[in-house]
Structure formats: C-alpha cells, structure tokens
Design an enzyme around this catalytic site. Structure first.
Site, PDB file in Angstrom:
ATOM      1  N   GLU A 153      42.530  30.293  46.336  1.00  0.00           N
ATOM      2  CA  GLU A 153      43.008  29.273  46.040  1.00  0.00           C
ATOM      3  C   GLU A 153      42.619  28.513  44.869  1.00  0.00           C
ATOM      4  O   GLU A 153      42.367  27.370  44.460  1.00  0.00           O
ATOM      5  CB  GLU A 153      42.572  27.874  47.281  1.00  0.00           C
ATOM      6  CG  GLU A 153      43.001  28.527  48.543  1.00  0.00           C
ATOM      7  CD  GLU A 153      44.424  28.245  48.967  1.00  0.00           C
ATOM      8  OE1 GLU A 153      45.164  27.628  48.369  1.00  0.00           O
ATOM      9  OE2 GLU A 153      44.857  28.807  50.017  1.00  0.00           O
TER      10      GLU A 153
HETATM   11  C1  LIG Z   1      40.389  38.008  50.371  1.00  0.00           C
HETATM   12  C2  LIG Z   1      41.395  37.555  49.207  1.00  0.00           C
HETATM   13  C3  LIG Z   1      42.670  36.901  49.770  1.00  0.00           C
HETATM   14  C4  LIG Z   1      43.628  36.404  48.654  1.00  0.00           C
HETATM   15  N1  LIG Z   1      44.779  35.968  49.258  1.00  0.00           N
HETATM   16  C5  LIG Z   1      45.627  35.664  48.117  1.00  0.00           C
HETATM   17  C6  LIG Z   1      47.178  35.621  48.681  1.00  0.00           C
HETATM   18  O1  LIG Z   1      47.187  35.416  49.788  1.00  0.00           O
HETATM   19  N2  LIG Z   1      48.315  35.376  47.833  1.00  0.00           N
HETATM   20  C7  LIG Z   1      47.610  35.221  46.382  1.00  0.00           C
HETATM   21  O2  LIG Z   1      48.719  35.015  45.601  1.00  0.00           O
HETATM   22  N3  LIG Z   1      46.263  35.556  45.883  1.00  0.00           N
HETATM   23  C8  LIG Z   1      45.604  35.915  46.832  1.00  0.00           C
HETATM   24  N4  LIG Z   1      44.167  36.140  46.382  1.00  0.00           N
HETATM   25  C9  LIG Z   1      43.871  36.278  44.988  1.00  0.00           C
HETATM   26  C10 LIG Z   1      42.931  34.998  44.683  1.00  0.00           C
HETATM   27  O3  LIG Z   1      43.736  33.822  44.406  1.00  0.00           O
HETATM   28  C11 LIG Z   1      42.503  35.462  43.270  1.00  0.00           C
HETATM   29  O4  LIG Z   1      41.443  36.741  43.410  1.00  0.00           O
HETATM   30  C12 LIG Z   1      41.836  34.571  42.438  1.00  0.00           C
HETATM   31  O5  LIG Z   1      42.777  33.500  41.909  1.00  0.00           O
HETATM   32  C13 LIG Z   1      41.114  35.017  41.260  1.00  0.00           C
HETATM   33  O6  LIG Z   1      41.866  35.529  40.316  1.00  0.00           O
HETATM   34  P1  LIG Z   1      41.181  37.024  40.175  1.00  0.00           P
HETATM   35  O7  LIG Z   1      40.762  37.657  41.326  1.00  0.00           O
HETATM   36  O8  LIG Z   1      42.457  37.745  39.276  1.00  0.00           O
HETATM   37  O9  LIG Z   1      39.895  36.843  39.069  1.00  0.00           O
HETATM   38  P2  LIG Z   1      39.907  36.490  37.525  1.00  0.00           P
HETATM   39  O10 LIG Z   1      41.075  35.573  37.284  1.00  0.00           O
HETATM   40  O11 LIG Z   1      39.951  37.821  36.771  1.00  0.00           O
HETATM   41  O12 LIG Z   1      38.588  35.819  37.425  1.00  0.00           O
HETATM   42  C14 LIG Z   1      37.488  36.512  37.209  1.00  0.00           C
HETATM   43  C15 LIG Z   1      36.241  35.477  36.835  1.00  0.00           C
HETATM   44  O13 LIG Z   1      36.599  34.807  35.558  1.00  0.00           O
HETATM   45  C16 LIG Z   1      36.683  33.430  35.740  1.00  0.00           C
HETATM   46  N5  LIG Z   1      37.738  32.708  34.952  1.00  0.00           N
HETATM   47  C17 LIG Z   1      38.982  33.332  35.076  1.00  0.00           C
HETATM   48  N6  LIG Z   1      39.695  32.326  33.954  1.00  0.00           N
HETATM   49  C18 LIG Z   1      38.889  31.447  33.447  1.00  0.00           C
HETATM   50  C19 LIG Z   1      38.828  30.610  32.632  1.00  0.00           C
HETATM   51  N7  LIG Z   1      40.119  30.309  31.728  1.00  0.00           N
HETATM   52  N8  LIG Z   1      37.712  30.059  32.252  1.00  0.00           N
HETATM   53  C20 LIG Z   1      36.548  30.303  32.735  1.00  0.00           C
HETATM   54  N9  LIG Z   1      36.501  31.154  33.698  1.00  0.00           N
HETATM   55  C21 LIG Z   1      37.373  31.884  34.052  1.00  0.00           C
HETATM   56  C22 LIG Z   1      37.006  33.128  37.311  1.00  0.00           C
HETATM   57  O14 LIG Z   1      36.388  31.862  37.831  1.00  0.00           O
HETATM   58  C23 LIG Z   1      36.208  34.222  38.037  1.00  0.00           C
HETATM   59  O15 LIG Z   1      34.763  33.945  38.119  1.00  0.00           O
HETATM   60  C24 LIG Z   1      43.269  36.498  47.470  1.00  0.00           C
HETATM   61  C25 LIG Z   1      42.059  37.050  47.060  1.00  0.00           C
HETATM   62  C26 LIG Z   1      41.082  37.793  47.960  1.00  0.00           C
HETATM   63  C27 LIG Z   1      39.836  38.339  47.471  1.00  0.00           C
END
Ligand SMILES: Cc1cc2nc3c(=O)[nH]c(=O)nc-3n(C[C@H](O)[C@H](O)[C@H](O)COP(=O)(O)OP(=O)(O)OC[C@H]3O[C@@H](n4cnc5c(N)ncnc54)[C@H](O)[C@@H]3O)c2cc1C
Length: 602
Positions: free
Chosen positions: A410
C-alpha cells in the site's frame, strides 16, 4: 447508512496542523453506536470461531483455508460493508467499514491481507469508478463473496514508481476490445480470484489505464508459483502473466489514462484500512503478552511484576491506544465529509472518492504510524515470551513475521512519509490549508520576546494540549523555513522531508490520543480515565522527544549562524515542559491496569 454530518465546518484534511480541534469534535472508539457495537461483536465471534482455532493451518500455507474463510465472511455480509445496498452490500458508513477491517484482521495477517486486497483495492475501483453496467455485473458478486478480486498494479520493474509499468493494452482493429500483454508481480489473492483490476498502458500514454479482467486461463492468463514469503503464509501472492488477453472495451475503468488516478485513490482507502488492520493485531498481541507475563514465573515472581516487563506492556498498550484514537478520528472525518457531499447531491462514488481524497494526508500518516506500532508491539511481544517468543509453536513469532509486510505494501512507509508532507505542501499552495500565515506568525514569535508568565495547567491534559500547540509551531518553523530555502527543490532533500514527516505524524497521533482521552474524561470523570490520561501523557512524551530530534536534524541541515541559533532556541522553547512528566510512574500505572485485567482493557 452513513450518519448525516451535523457540522459543515469539520476540519479539512491536513488542517489539524493549523487549527485547534475541540475534543467534542473527534470521534472515538467509545462513540460506537449500537449497530457498530453489534457489528464488532459479530466480527470478533467470527474470528474466534473461524480463524483462531486454525492458526497453525494458516502458518502452513493453507491457501484453501483462506479462501474458505473469505467465503464465509462473504456469507455473513462482511465483504460488502462498504458496498451500497443496491449492489448487494450493507451500505454502512466509513467508520463501520474501518471497524470490520480492524476486528477481522487481528488473528492472522493472511486473512488481513486477503480481506484488504479483496474489499479494498480489489472491489473499490469498480464501486468507485465503474459504470452502472460494470457495477451491476461485478460488485454484487464481489460484495457477497461469490467472486473474489485482486489488484494488479506492481510489475517487476514498477513498484513504488507505479506509473512506469510496461504492461500494454492494444486496441483491436474493430475497436471492440483491448489485447493486454505484460507481467504483474506480488499479486495478493491471485491464486483464487475471479476478477483482476489490471493497469496497463495504451500506446505511449503518459498515464496507465485501468481494466476489469475476468480470470480465465483460456484467455492468456497464467500464474506464477506461490511466492515463498517471510510471513502472511496463507495469503496467496503470485505473479500474473497476460499473454494476448482479450478484454472488451466496455471493461475499461473510467477513461483512458485515468488508471494512475484510480490506483492512487484506491490506495488512499487501502492505507487507512491498513491502519485499521493493525489495531486488533496489536490488541491480541498485548492480550497474549500479558497473559504469558502473568503466568510465567522466574526468580519466584511472575515476570509481569518486573519493571522491565511492565515498561513493555505499558508502551505496547499506549501505542495501540494511540493508533486506535487517530484511526477512528480520521475515519469519522471521512464519513462526515462523504455525508456532506451526499447531502449536496453527489453520487455515492463521487462522495466517497472526494471524502477519502480530502484526508489522504491522514491516510498516509496512519498507514505509517499504525504499521510501525504493530511491528514494535509484536517485537516486544516476542521479548516478553523470551525463548518461547522465538518458537514457531508460540503465537508471537507469526505475529512478528506477519506484521512486517504492512510497512511495505500500500505504498512503502518511505513513500507514504514523503507523500504526507508533499500533499500538505500542495494543499497549502492551492490555498486549502493556510500554512503561510501561521508559519509567519511562528517566525515573528521566534524573533519576539518570549512570555515569562507561568501558565495555569491545573486542568487535566491542559499542559499536554498546550504542548501539542507548540509542537505544531515546530513543524511550521522547520517545514516553513525549508520550503522558503529550497522551494520546489525541497523534494530533492528526502532526509529533511522524512524528518518533517515524522514531526507531522507524531503531532497527529499525540493530538488524537489527547483529544480522545479529554472527551472521555468529560464523560466519565478523571478517575475512570486515569490510565488513559497516563497513556496520552506517555505518548506525548515520546512524541516530544522524536520531534526534538527530527527538528534538530532538519534545522542544522539547512540553517546556519544566527538563523540556526534562533531556530534551535525556538525548538527548545516549543518542546519544553513546565512540569516534566514522571514517565516511570505513568508506565507503572498503565501496566498495573493491563496486568490486573489480564488483557488489553481500553
Ligand atoms: C506480500 C505482498 C503483497 C502485495 N500485494 C500486492 C497487490 O495485491 N497488488 C499490487 O499491485 N502490488 C502488491 N504488492 C507490491 C507492493 O505494493 C510493492 O512491493 C511496494 O509498492 C514496493 O514496491 P517494490 O517492491 O518494487 O519496491 P521498490 O519500489 O523497488 O522499493 C525498494 C525500496 O526503495 C524505496 N524507494 C523506492 N522509491 C523511492 C523513492 N522515490 N524515494 C525514496 N525511497 C524509495 C522503498 O521505500 C523501498 O524501501 C505486494 C507486495 C508484497 C510483498
């Protein structure tokens, strides 16, 4: 139905920072009406019957059990609380929606996630943005649990940067359908859902577009294996692949390029509900923790009698109480705002969308605060259990693992921290929240001669309320000067933004806790609320410390010389207690109540 708001002058989102709120104007969990109390009992009974006895199965990847419990929740009407009656939902107000989310989510993160993904981001986009035909076709099935929904936004290359997805939607030559190609990742409920909300890009559009896609394997839809996860073991999380998946044009959600807006608004609702989902989880961990502490004897003494353990129980209860206070305060603001819009003739979807959007700042604040409180609570829960806390045979281990995800999905807590301040600055620029004049007034106060009068703090919580007013000045001082210094480049200074956000979060949480308590003191007297008063004081004490530290970090990063000295002096003045609280005594009082009642008693 949602109760009609009797006040047209409720605070707008973010205005808590610059306007004083009377305790009578906040909604508290003690204000639940009869219908809400009944709903709370129904959900608690459901959880105790259908989830708690099967805790172990939930830890062993029993995805079928999750689906079964979700279907039973649907039969009870719990999946349709927020859905209007015309689409077979219960059409209850926002507070009731939060309440159900709160109490259904406490026993296992697997159900919390399945429930949140289905009712929030899986159903809401259609309820809020669907055409009449789309709503009639899909929402009744989703509201009753005949069908389940999932939300496909994230991709391997597009997480926090959600609008950068590569999934494509291509219009057919006859203009009757789109062909979707792409890969989605981390999709909750993917293993058993019937409908996906899919975001894809048409041609080279700047923004993605939302589609309702029925889950039909013969239409080019395939799933990856279940992800092996740290926690929420029975929540289905899989990749979803779309290979020439044909979707009729009438399944586009809202208009072309509107997907990013839908995705973000669905997430606003998802965020505040996620905060709710962290509430009963905290209560249950405290409940288990105190029961264990009362029974476990070391050095011929129940460990609950040791100051070190009392301190943990008091802090855990205080944070849970604070999360409750702020979550239901914001929920009622949203409900009232929706009612005002409905009264003004807006449709249900329009009213709900605008109502939640108005409090997007509070939604982000709550998501961050409640998820971190939950994590700390489970962590201390493990510590109270000692070696048994580390064992998968005791309940704390799963609670700790399940809690971890709430800081990630979220919108990660980093993204939500930045959003909270970013949205506030935007609101100020649009003139929706006047930050400029209050910030200028703080500037004048800093250069003026401080008052040497001794205020009268004899009334209960009056010093605490005065402190919150001063903490707001800290935010205005730090954020106001930072905006002046960096202008639009402020977003490049992330550590400063994060510090400002922490100040903002602590102000909202502390103020909500104090106002809830003050309201209840007026109702039931100081004596009946003495532990709650202690919790309000203890929460504030920590908030003052955090704010002091974060403000100092911020000030020193951008101000030098006289300006820096003046702001640091202001900070000292704005965070100074007249009567330093005795936090050890406060913790003892709170812990005494928790241990003597052998549960979370607030
Ligand atoms: C169990 C689980 C269920 C999920 N369910 C859903 C779902 O139903 N539908 C769906 O669409 N998604 C879902 N997700 C995805 C989830 O919303 C994303 O994992 C989340 O938004 C983070 O994206 P990412 O994993 O690509 O991390 P990244 O975006 O790669 O982030 C990695 C790190 O970098 C930081 N970061 C990234 N951008 C910035 C910035 N601009 N400035 C500072 N810090 C930054 C983040 O805070 C994090 O600490 C789910 C994830 C999990 C693990």
């Amino acid at each position: 139905m949602a109760e009609t708001a009797d006040k047209k002058d409720i605070l707008r989102g973010g205005q808590f920072l610059v306007k004083e709120t009377a305790c009578e104007d906040v909604f508290t969990p003690e204000d639940f009406n009869e219908e809400q109390k009944m709903m709370k009992e129904t959900v608690k009974e459901f959880v105790d019957r259908e989830i708690v006895p099967h805790k172990e199965r939930f830890e062993h990847k029993d995805y079928a059990l999750t689906e079964e419990v979700m279907r039973k929740a649907g039969e009870l009407g719990l999946l349709g609380i927020a859905v209007p009656e015309e689409y077979d939902g219960l059409g209850m107000g926002f507070v009731s929606t939060m309440l159900v989310c709160d109490y259904i989510s406490g026993a296992t993160g697997s159900i919390a996630t399945a429930f949140g993904a289905h009712t929030g981001i899986g159903t809401m986009p259609i309820t809020l943005y669907g055409t009449e035909e789309q709503k009639k076709k899909y929402v009744p099935k989703l509201a009753t649990g005949e069908w389940f929904g999932a939300y496909c936004l994230t991709e391997p290359g597009a997480g926090s940067d959600a609008n950068s997805g590569k999934t494509k939607a291509e219009l057919s030559a006859d203009g009757k359908s789109y062909k979707i190609n792409g890969q989605k990742m981390w999709i909750s409920n993917a293993g058993f859902c019937n409908v996906f909300i899919v975001f894809a890009r048409i041609e080279d559009d700047k923004n993605i577009t939302g589609f309702i896609v029925e889950n039909d394997p013969s239409n080019g839809i395939s799933l990856g294996e279940e992800e092996k996860k740290l926690g929420i073991h029975s929540s289905s999380t899989r990749q979803v692949f779309f290979n020439d998946t044909v979707v009729p044009v009438e399944n586009m959600l809202a208009g072309r390029g509107e997907g990013f807006k839908i995705a973000m608004n669905a997430l606003n609702v998802g965020r505040i509900k996620l905060a709710a989902a962290c509430l009963d989880a905290q209560r249950r961990v405290i409940d288990l923790g105190v029961k264990y502490a009362n029974e476990r004897v070391q050095f011929k003494t129940p460990i609950a009698k040791f100051g070190a353990i009392k301190s943990k129980l008091a802090e855990m209860a205080t944070n849970a109480y604070a999360s409750e206070s702020a979550s239901y305060r914001a929920a009622k603001n949203i409900e009232d705002r929706i009612a005002i819009r409905l009264d003004a003739g807006a449709s249900h979807s329009e009213a709900e969308l605008k109502g939640v959007e108005e409090y997007a700042i509070e939604c982000s604040i709550l998501k961050v605060a409640a998820s971190e409180d939950m994590q700390n609570c489970a962590d201390e829960g493990i510590q109270i259990f000692g070696g048994m806390g580390f064992s998968a045979d005791a309940p704390m281990e799963a609670a700790w693992r399940d809690a971890r995800i709430s800081r990630i999905y979220e919108g990660t807590n980093e993204i939500n921290r930045m959003l909270a301040v970013g949205m506030l600055v935007k609101k100020a620029m649009k003139g929706h929240v006047d930050l400029l004049n209050p910030a200028m007034a703080v500037g004048e106060e800093l250069t003026g001669i401080p008052s040497f009068d001794t205020p009268d703090y004899s009334e209960v919580l009056s010093e605490e309320k005065a402190m919150v007013a001063k903490l707001k000045k800290v935010f205005l001082m730090v954020a106001g000067s930072a905006i002046q210094k960096y202008g639009p480049e402020l977003e490049e200074h992330q550590q400063l933004l994060m510090a400002a956000s922490d100040i903002l979060i602590e102000i909202y949480m502390a103020e909500s806790t104090i106002l809830r308590t003050e309201k209840n003191v007026k109702r039931s007297g100081e004596d009946a609320q003495k532990e709650q008063i202690a919790m309000a004081q203890l929460y504030l004490y920590h908030a003052v410390d955090t704010i002091n530290q974060k403000a100092k970090e911020g000030i020193v990063s951008f101000a030098e010389g006289d300006e820096q000295r003046m702001m640091l002096m202001g900070l000292k003045r704005f965070t100074k207690y007249q009567n330093q609280p005795n936090v050890i005594a406060l913790r003892n009082l709170i812990a005494e109540k928790v241990t003597s009642e052998n549960t979370y008693p607030f």
